[in-house]
Design a protein around this motif. Structure first.
Motif, PDB file in Angstrom:
ATOM      1  N   CYS A 381       0.842  -1.206   0.000  1.00 48.48           N
ATOM      2  CA  CYS A 381       0.000   0.000   0.000  1.00 48.48           C
ATOM      3  C   CYS A 381       0.874   1.252   0.000  1.00 48.48           C
ATOM      4  O   CYS A 381       0.520   2.264  -0.624  1.00 48.48           O
ATOM      5  N   VAL A 382       2.025   1.183   0.657  1.00 46.99           N
ATOM      6  CA  VAL A 382       2.934   2.337   0.701  1.00 46.99           C
ATOM      7  C   VAL A 382       3.501   2.582  -0.706  1.00 46.99           C
ATOM      8  O   VAL A 382       3.596   3.720  -1.168  1.00 46.99           O
ATOM      9  N   GLU A 383       3.844   1.496  -1.389  1.00 44.12           N
ATOM     10  CA  GLU A 383       4.364   1.623  -2.755  1.00 44.12           C
ATOM     11  C   GLU A 383       3.298   2.138  -3.716  1.00 44.12           C
ATOM     12  O   GLU A 383       3.618   2.751  -4.730  1.00 44.12           O
ATOM     13  N   ALA A 384       2.034   1.882  -3.404  1.00 42.14           N
ATOM     14  CA  ALA A 384       0.961   2.275  -4.333  1.00 42.14           C
ATOM     15  C   ALA A 384       0.512   3.713  -4.136  1.00 42.14           C
ATOM     16  O   ALA A 384       0.091   4.374  -5.086  1.00 42.14           O
ATOM     17  N   CYS A 385       0.606   4.231  -2.913  1.00 40.79           N
ATOM     18  CA  CYS A 385      -0.034   5.527  -2.628  1.00 40.79           C
ATOM     19  C   CYS A 385       0.612   6.679  -3.405  1.00 40.79           C
ATOM     20  O   CYS A 385       1.783   6.998  -3.198  1.00 40.79           O
ATOM     21  N   PRO A 386      -0.147   7.329  -4.279  1.00 43.02           N
ATOM     22  CA  PRO A 386       0.422   8.425  -5.073  1.00 43.02           C
ATOM     23  C   PRO A 386       0.712   9.671  -4.245  1.00 43.02           C
ATOM     24  O   PRO A 386       1.404  10.567  -4.699  1.00 43.02           O
ATOM     25  N   MET A 387       0.152   9.729  -3.008  1.00 40.37           N
ATOM     26  CA  MET A 387       0.384  10.888  -2.141  1.00 40.37           C
ATOM     27  C   MET A 387       1.508  10.624  -1.145  1.00 40.37           C
ATOM     28  O   MET A 387       1.725  11.406  -0.223  1.00 40.37           O
ATOM     29  N   PHE A 388       2.186   9.495  -1.282  1.00 41.53           N
ATOM     30  CA  PHE A 388       3.321   9.132  -0.419  1.00 41.53           C
ATOM     31  C   PHE A 388       2.918   9.054   1.056  1.00 41.53           C
ATOM     32  O   PHE A 388       3.682   9.406   1.938  1.00 41.53           O
ATOM     33  N   LEU A 389       1.683   8.610   1.291  1.00 40.43           N
ATOM     34  CA  LEU A 389       1.233   8.378   2.665  1.00 40.43           C
ATOM     35  C   LEU A 389       1.597   6.944   3.057  1.00 40.43           C
ATOM     36  O   LEU A 389       2.035   6.156   2.206  1.00 40.43           O
ATOM     37  N   ASN A 390       1.392   6.621   4.328  1.00 41.85           N
ATOM     38  CA  ASN A 390       1.605   5.246   4.776  1.00 41.85           C
ATOM     39  C   ASN A 390       0.251   4.657   5.163  1.00 41.85           C
ATOM     40  O   ASN A 390      -0.173   4.728   6.324  1.00 41.85           O
ATOM     41  N   HIS A 410      -1.045  12.901   8.098  1.00 34.72           N
ATOM     42  CA  HIS A 410      -1.512  13.539   6.854  1.00 34.72           C
ATOM     43  C   HIS A 410      -2.677  12.818   6.156  1.00 34.72           C
ATOM     44  O   HIS A 410      -2.767  12.822   4.935  1.00 34.72           O
ATOM     45  N   VAL A 411      -3.591  12.237   6.946  1.00 30.56           N
ATOM     46  CA  VAL A 411      -4.711  11.562   6.288  1.00 30.56           C
ATOM     47  C   VAL A 411      -5.537  12.536   5.442  1.00 30.56           C
ATOM     48  O   VAL A 411      -6.174  12.130   4.457  1.00 30.56           O
ATOM     49  N   LEU A 412      -5.510  13.840   5.791  1.00 26.87           N
ATOM     50  CA  LEU A 412      -6.312  14.795   5.006  1.00 26.87           C
ATOM     51  C   LEU A 412      -5.757  14.974   3.593  1.00 26.87           C
ATOM     52  O   LEU A 412      -6.441  15.517   2.718  1.00 26.87           O
ATOM     53  N   ASP A 413      -4.523  14.520   3.337  1.00 27.34           N
ATOM     54  CA  ASP A 413      -3.989  14.568   1.968  1.00 27.34           C
ATOM     55  C   ASP A 413      -4.505  13.401   1.121  1.00 27.34           C
ATOM     56  O   ASP A 413      -4.325  13.383  -0.095  1.00 27.34           O
ATOM     57  N   CYS A 414      -5.115  12.421   1.778  1.00 31.61           N
ATOM     58  CA  CYS A 414      -5.663  11.267   1.040  1.00 31.61           C
ATOM     59  C   CYS A 414      -6.850  11.749   0.212  1.00 31.61           C
ATOM     60  O   CYS A 414      -7.761  12.365   0.740  1.00 31.61           O
ATOM     61  N   PHE A 415      -6.840  11.488  -1.088  1.00 34.26           N
ATOM     62  CA  PHE A 415      -7.979  11.914  -1.913  1.00 34.26           C
ATOM     63  C   PHE A 415      -8.836  10.721  -2.320  1.00 34.26           C
ATOM     64  O   PHE A 415      -9.609  10.782  -3.257  1.00 34.26           O
ATOM     65  N   GLU A 416      -8.701   9.648  -1.539  1.00 34.16           N
ATOM     66  CA  GLU A 416      -9.605   8.497  -1.612  1.00 34.16           C
ATOM     67  C   GLU A 416      -9.578   7.804  -2.963  1.00 34.16           C
ATOM     68  O   GLU A 416     -10.608   7.393  -3.488  1.00 34.16           O
ATOM     69  N   CYS A 417      -8.376   7.683  -3.544  1.00 32.04           N
ATOM     70  CA  CYS A 417      -8.284   7.033  -4.857  1.00 32.04           C
ATOM     71  C   CYS A 417      -8.529   5.532  -4.775  1.00 32.04           C
ATOM     72  O   CYS A 417      -8.879   4.908  -5.769  1.00 32.04           O
ATOM     73  N   GLY A 418      -8.316   4.938  -3.599  1.00 35.28           N
ATOM     74  CA  GLY A 418      -8.577   3.506  -3.429  1.00 35.28           C
ATOM     75  C   GLY A 418      -7.433   2.603  -3.861  1.00 35.28           C
ATOM     76  O   GLY A 418      -7.575   1.374  -3.808  1.00 35.28           O
ATOM     77  N   SER A 419      -6.288   3.151  -4.259  1.00 39.28           N
ATOM     78  CA  SER A 419      -5.173   2.314  -4.721  1.00 39.28           C
ATOM     79  C   SER A 419      -4.697   1.382  -3.608  1.00 39.28           C
ATOM     80  O   SER A 419      -4.345   0.232  -3.863  1.00 39.28           O
ATOM     81  N   CYS A 420      -4.667   1.892  -2.365  1.00 42.89           N
ATOM     82  CA  CYS A 420      -4.176   1.075  -1.246  1.00 42.89           C
ATOM     83  C   CYS A 420      -5.110  -0.109  -0.988  1.00 42.89           C
ATOM     84  O   CYS A 420      -4.648  -1.241  -0.827  1.00 42.89           O
ATOM     85  N   SER A 421      -6.404   0.143  -0.978  1.00 40.53           N
ATOM     86  CA  SER A 421      -7.363  -0.954  -0.758  1.00 40.53           C
ATOM     87  C   SER A 421      -7.270  -1.973  -1.884  1.00 40.53           C
ATOM     88  O   SER A 421      -7.344  -3.183  -1.659  1.00 40.53           O
ATOM     89  N   PHE A 422      -7.092  -1.479  -3.124  1.00 37.20           N
ATOM     90  CA  PHE A 422      -7.027  -2.354  -4.286  1.00 37.20           C
ATOM     91  C   PHE A 422      -5.855  -3.325  -4.175  1.00 37.20           C
ATOM     92  O   PHE A 422      -5.975  -4.512  -4.480  1.00 37.20           O
ATOM     93  N   ILE A 423      -4.713  -2.818  -3.697  1.00 40.03           N
ATOM     94  CA  ILE A 423      -3.488  -3.621  -3.726  1.00 40.03           C
ATOM     95  C   ILE A 423      -3.332  -4.489  -2.485  1.00 40.03           C
ATOM     96  O   ILE A 423      -2.554  -5.447  -2.478  1.00 40.03           O
ATOM     97  N   CYS A 424      -4.072  -4.194  -1.422  1.00 38.47           N
ATOM     98  CA  CYS A 424      -3.845  -4.867  -0.124  1.00 38.47           C
ATOM     99  C   CYS A 424      -4.201  -6.362  -0.186  1.00 38.47           C
ATOM    100  O   CYS A 424      -5.355  -6.712  -0.407  1.00 38.47           O
ATOM    101  N   PRO A 425      -3.231  -7.250   0.036  1.00 44.63           N
ATOM    102  CA  PRO A 425      -3.527  -8.696  -0.031  1.00 44.63           C
ATOM    103  C   PRO A 425      -4.356  -9.177   1.152  1.00 44.63           C
ATOM    104  O   PRO A 425      -4.921 -10.270   1.112  1.00 44.63           O
ATOM    105  N   SER A 426      -4.445  -8.350   2.205  1.00 53.82           N
ATOM    106  CA  SER A 426      -5.217  -8.760   3.385  1.00 53.82           C
ATOM    107  C   SER A 426      -6.667  -8.301   3.317  1.00 53.82           C
ATOM    108  O   SER A 426      -7.428  -8.516   4.260  1.00 53.82           O
ATOM    109  N   GLY A 427      -7.029  -7.616   2.219  1.00 55.88           N
ATOM    110  CA  GLY A 427      -8.425  -7.189   2.052  1.00 55.88           C
ATOM    111  C   GLY A 427      -8.880  -6.164   3.075  1.00 55.88           C
ATOM    112  O   GLY A 427     -10.059  -6.080   3.404  1.00 55.88           O
ATOM    113  N   ILE A 428      -7.936  -5.352   3.572  1.00 54.95           N
ATOM    114  CA  ILE A 428      -8.305  -4.354   4.594  1.00 54.95           C
ATOM    115  C   ILE A 428      -8.975  -3.163   3.897  1.00 54.95           C
ATOM    116  O   ILE A 428      -8.421  -2.628   2.930  1.00 54.95           O
TER     117      ILE A 428
END
Ligand code: SF4
Ligand code: SF4
Length: 448
Positions: A381-390, A410-428
């Protein structure tokens, strides 16, 4: 005209399967007028419009039926000749019930547009132009439905040096912007020149993902033939390439700092279909009363790109597209928008609104499993986030309700693109928890 041949992009992001082949070569069809339309007064970001019609009023196609109630608000128009049935609560995309104007379509009307043209743009001052766009009800058609005139009004002390048209359409399945670029290139270029006569950017770009070669070629040919000062940039196919900040990074190699807006770096970004709507308004007098929507997914019988009057209920659109091909409707995931950022729908009563770019009907094989496991610290998810969040840490903090710590991360910088959820193998469900956290933090901050 200069032509960029590089394949530009941003860092991080994901590569979901595209599924655009279902509709990308299907010409835009026109949807017949449904017998009844439902027009929520608040279908844009900002203050809802105020109804200026009452039950029993006869309305004409293109007539204003709701007026803006502040600067961050837009007008609403009737997409049909018909009769106002009332102002009632109606389902909307978020599941909330909101006030909406119900109109019964006149079945015997030829549905001609009211022929009152706005003033020619050349005769307008910039404030008049901004007001005209607000009165035309134009909002960002990429999905966010942000009032276009607010974006076009450059704050005092700021300049727009770069006007960027967003033709990325990076969400899987969606092809409505793609077909609009192919079929309405002239309106897009005309709208661009109208807008730029007011914002006066010295560089104008159209950013398009490289998976739309026909759109890139058509726009380049028209630009070349008319000798327009516009450059078409071919961009790498990667999600979320169409996010404003990612587009700016891809095109000019600039990163918009946390808390800043594109205009702070002298950029203005607008979706291609929104720009086409400017031309439709000034040349045909047509306010925003219809839009192109992609109807797709394995569970719909006839995937298509359809020009649909705003307010048309989903059930009418499904019928126009041959119905759903599953006997068990409960097994079909219905979404308004794309699969990455769209909203799941529980009913077919929800109407198409100005921000509806897609309507998807997905069978189980396209729907992610609901099983969730613990975070295995894989770092994907860290590798996927375009906003360099964790997102991994943010997910842990969200689970514990540590909102202040999330804000520090910096959660307010998250623009809810969903890339992290998409890539997460644990389905979080990472993005879902960030959406909730952002709402809570914003509410707390506004109280402070
Ligand atoms: S944290 Fe936000 S911006 Fe980053 S990948 Fe997840 S949804 Fe996208
Ligand atoms: S992708 Fe999922 S499992 Fe991997 S670190 Fe991120 S949250 Fe944890």
């Amino acid at each position: 005209m200069s032509i960029a041949s590089n394949i530009a992009t941003f860092r991080h992001g994901v590569h979901p399967e595209e599924y655009k082949g279902l509709t990308e070569s299907k010409p835009i069809e026109r949807m017949p007028f449904a017998s009844e339309l439902v027009l929520p007064l608040g279908q844009h970001i900002g203050a809802p419009a105020r109804a200026i019609v009452v039950k029993g009023d006869r309305v004409q196609r293109g007539q204003m039926i709701g007026e803006p109630t502040g600067f961050v608000s837009v007008a609403l128009h009737s997409p049909v000749d018909g009769t106002v049935l009332g102002i009632e609560l109606s389902e909307t995309i978020t599941g909330a019930m909101v006030p909406a104007i119900r109109i019964q379509t006149d079945p015997y009307s030829p549905q001609l547009l009211r022929t009152e043209l706005p003033p020619v743009p050349e005769a307008l001052t910039t404030p008049e132009f901004i007001q005209s766009i607000q009165n035309a009800g134009i909002v960002g058609l990429g999905g966010a439905a942000f009032p276009a005139h607010v974006k076009f009004a450059i704050p005092e002390g700021k300049t727009c040096s770069y006007l960027v048209l967003n033709g990325c359409e990076c969400e899987p399945f969606l092809t409505s912007d793609h077909r609009t670029m192919v079929e309405e290139a002239d309106a897009i270029l005309d709208g661009t020149m109208i807008l730029n006569s007011f914002v006066k950017a010295s560089k104008v770009y159209i950013g398009i993902e490289a998976n739309k070669p026909d759109a890139i070629q058509i726009l380049r040919d028209r630009i070349s033939a008319d000798k327009l000062p516009i450059e078409v940039i071919s961009l790498q196919v990667k999600y979320p390439q169409g996010a404003e900040k990612m587009l700016i990074t891809a095109i000019e190699k600039l990163e918009v700092p946390s808390g800043n807006l594109p205009i702070d770096l002298e950029f203005m970004v607008s979706n291609v279909s929104t720009i086409g709507a400017i031309s439709h308004w000034f040349r045909k007098g047509m306010p925003l009363i219809e839009r192109v929507v992609t109807i797709s997914g394995s569970a719909i019988n006839r995937p298509a790109n359809v020009r649909i009057p705003i307010g048309t209920p989903m059930k009418d659109v499904v019928e126009f597209c041959g119905g759903i091909n599953s006997r068990d409707l409960s097994s079909v995931r219905m979404l308004l928008g794309g699969p990455m950022m769209g909203m799941v729908q529980k009913t077919l009563n929800t109407p198409v609104v100005k921000g509806t770019s897609g309507m998807l009907f997905l069978e189980q094989e396209h729907v992610s499993s609901l099983d969730q496991y613990n975070c295995i610290k894989c770092g994907k998810c860290v590798e996927a986030c375009p906003m360099f969040l964790n997102p991994s840490i943010l997910g842990i903090l969200a689970k514990k309700g540590l909102w202040a710590d999330m804000e520090d991360h910096h959660v307010l910088d998250c623009f809810e693109c969903g890339s992290c959820s998409f890539i997460c193998p644990s389905g979080i469900p990472l993005v879902q928890s960030f959406r909730v956290a952002k709402g809570i933090i914003r509410e707390r901050n506004s109280k402070k």
